[in-house]
Structures are given as C-alpha cells and as structure tokens.
Design an enzyme around this catalytic site. Structure first.
Site, PDB file in Angstrom:
ATOM      1  N   THR A  98      36.833  23.495  16.520  1.00 42.20           N
ATOM      2  CA  THR A  98      36.688  22.765  17.772  1.00 42.20           C
ATOM      3  C   THR A  98      37.547  23.461  18.817  1.00 42.20           C
ATOM      4  O   THR A  98      38.773  23.396  18.761  1.00 42.20           O
ATOM      5  CB  THR A  98      37.134  21.305  17.608  1.00 42.20           C
ATOM      6  OG1 THR A  98      36.378  20.702  16.561  1.00 42.20           O
ATOM      7  CG2 THR A  98      36.909  20.524  18.896  1.00 42.20           C
ATOM      8  N   LYS A 174      30.657  18.747  20.527  1.00 41.23           N
ATOM      9  CA  LYS A 174      31.740  18.373  19.622  1.00 41.23           C
ATOM     10  C   LYS A 174      32.889  17.704  20.374  1.00 41.23           C
ATOM     11  O   LYS A 174      33.483  16.729  19.882  1.00 41.23           O
ATOM     12  CB  LYS A 174      32.255  19.608  18.881  1.00 41.23           C
ATOM     13  CG  LYS A 174      33.423  19.339  17.919  1.00 41.23           C
ATOM     14  CD  LYS A 174      33.034  18.409  16.788  1.00 41.23           C
ATOM     15  CE  LYS A 174      34.224  18.008  15.919  1.00 41.23           C
ATOM     16  NZ  LYS A 174      34.878  19.130  15.231  1.00 41.23           N
ATOM     17  N   LYS A 242      44.701  17.889  19.712  1.00 47.50           N
ATOM     18  CA  LYS A 242      44.092  19.075  20.338  1.00 47.50           C
ATOM     19  C   LYS A 242      42.703  18.763  20.884  1.00 47.50           C
ATOM     20  O   LYS A 242      42.375  19.101  22.030  1.00 47.50           O
ATOM     21  CB  LYS A 242      43.997  20.209  19.323  1.00 47.50           C
ATOM     22  CG  LYS A 242      43.118  21.383  19.760  1.00 47.50           C
ATOM     23  CD  LYS A 242      43.006  22.432  18.682  1.00 47.50           C
ATOM     24  CE  LYS A 242      42.214  21.991  17.472  1.00 47.50           C
ATOM     25  NZ  LYS A 242      40.744  21.994  17.714  1.00 47.50           N
TER      26      LYS A 242
END
Length: 295
Positions: A98, A174, A242
């Site tokens: 990701t 995503k 993150k």
C-alpha cells in the site's frame, strides 16, 4: 511459471505457501532468518538478494514485491543488488504494498523504460485470507499485461478485481478501502471502550453489533482478539497509521477533506506515539481505554 518474491512476511509468506502448494517454482528473498526458514519449509528456494531472486525468471515470468512502503520498493528494484538490473523486457513486477498512487506511477514509468510491465496490485484481507486465496487483489494495468499474467494473479487470489488499465488506480482504490477500514476500526474500539465504561459485557456487546447495523469485518476481527488480550501482531499499528496518512494526503491532493479520515489517522498516530507501534492494531481498544478520561 516461475515466480520471484521479495518480502515473505505475514502477507508475503502466506502467498508463498499458497503458490508452493500449487507446485509453482518460487524463489524468495527476505532479510529475516525466520521468514527464510518458513519459505524453505513451504517448498520455496532462497535468494540472498533481489537481483539473484530474479535470475531464474523466464521471459514472461514475474517478480512479486510484498514489502511495506515505496522506499523499500525502490530499494528492492534499484538499490545495491536490486532486481531491476536482472529483469528483462516482457517480464512483470507485481507491486503489492500500500503506497501513494504517485509512487506507483513513478515506479511503473521507470520500469517501462526497460520494457518491464508493472501490475499495480495492492491486497487486502489479512494473512489467513491470503493463505486461503480469499484476499482482495486490486489490479490495474493494461489489459494485455493482465492477460499475460492472468495465471499468476489467479493463483495469488480467487478475488482478483480489475480496477482499470491505469496504473495507480489500484493504489487509489486500496487507500480508499483502508481509510474506511481505519475509520471502522477506530469506531469499533471506541464503542467497545464506551460499552465497558457503561458496565456492559464486551463479548455480548460485540455479539449484538455483529448481528446489527454497526457490524464491520475489521471491527469484529480485531475486537475479538482485543477482548481476548491477543495483541500478537498480524497487522502492526504502524501499517494502518501509514495507510490512513497516505489516504488523507491523497484526498487532500484532489481537494477533498472529509470529517472522519484525518481524525482516524490521528488516532493511529497517537497509538504509535503511545508505545503501541509494534502491537497488532487490535491494541486500539487498550489505547482508548487508557486515553479516555473519566469525569
């Protein structure tokens, strides 16, 4: 079909096991001795460097990268003993972490200079779903590239979702998904901390939520473990920290500021600052228990 893997952690290792079980030749590069031994036990071969990992790939084979962030992806490809110098035109890099869409696009453009395709392929669902082939694989690449590597993608997951032919759209999808996952997880932890403060039994409360309008998969998955005190890391707090940070940045880049995303991202950041970085993100329940002041 031969497959090279760089990164055999929780998700990557599950995929390595899956491909080995399907009798595909797999070469793994990972710096962790435990992950190396697990890969060997699954039936994979080991390589010392990303460059040596791709040495046995055929003209239409692929390198699968399952690391944490964009910097690690660039190191795998172009660092010392990086894989890119050993890749050939016609081969592909399947990019599973990701990362920001602009990083995905930049990596793809650099690979294209060598005639190497990039499949933007972030994944979601956790290690057990990856092992069982039930994880979501969000792919974006030109149709010809996806067709050429369709067998590998099908072996990786039974849930391959073609997003578009524009590399970067997998990463965008995503981030949207993971921002909602982060919001849902913060919400689930908040309401269970509240239920506990009200004197409710947490298991019974979660039973009700799972059969009612508040249900979410990530809430159920993480809060069941949190109630049991099981914080062994399947997905560290730092991962959704993150991912939510990247998602909020992506939203701002298109002029969108929602009411919840940045607040959820800040909760993960605070949990990290509070010493929970290395714990499973189910630890959000403990964090909110500790940081919800009493009147």
């Amino acid at each position: 079909m031969t497959v090279a893997f760089v990164g055999a952690g929780n998700m990557g290792g599950a995929l390595v096991e899956r491909l080995c079980e399907a009798h595909m030749p797999v070469t793994v590069c990972d710096t962790d001795p435990l992950r190396q031994q697990q890969a060997l036990a699954a039936g994979a071969s080991l390589a010392d460097t990303p460059l040596s990992a791709v040495a046995q790939l055929g003209p239409e084979d692929a390198l699968v990268i399952v690391v944490v962030d964009a910097d690690q992806c660039r190191e795998v490809l172009w660092g010392e003993q990086g894989a890119a110098s050993g890749l050939q035109a016609g081969q592909a890099v399947v990019l599973c972490p990701t990362i920001a869409p602009e990083d995905t696009v930049a990596i793809a453009e650099r690979l294209a200079e060598q005639g190497i395709a990039c499949i933007d392929a972030p994944m979601s669902g956790g290690p057990q779903r990856a092992r069982d082939g039930r994880m979501s694989l969000m792919v974006a690449a030109p149709p010809a590239v996806l067709e050429r590597h369709a067998d590998l993608l099908a072996a990786l997951s039974l849930n391959v979702m073609r997003i578009s032919e524009r590399v970067g759209d997998g990463a965008r999808t995503k981030l949207v998904n993971n921002l909602l996952a982060g919001i849902n997880l913060v919400g689930a932890a908040e309401v269970l901390a509240l239920a506990e403060r009200m004197g409710l039994d947490l298991t019974t409360t979660l039973d009700v939520i799972e059969r009612s309008s508040g249900q979410s998969w990530i809430g159920s998955d993480r809060m069941r473990r949190a109630i049991d005190g099981d914080l062994a890391p399947r997905a560290h707090v730092t991962l959704l920290e993150k991912d939510t940070r990247l998602a909020v940045a992506a939203a701002r880049s298109v002029g969108f500021e929602g009411p919840l995303g940045a607040r959820a991202a800040r909760v993960f950041e605070q949990a990290h600052e509070g010493g929970m970085a290395g714990l499973d993100d189910a630890a959000l329940l403990s964090f909110l228990r500790q940081n919800s002041p009493r009147p």
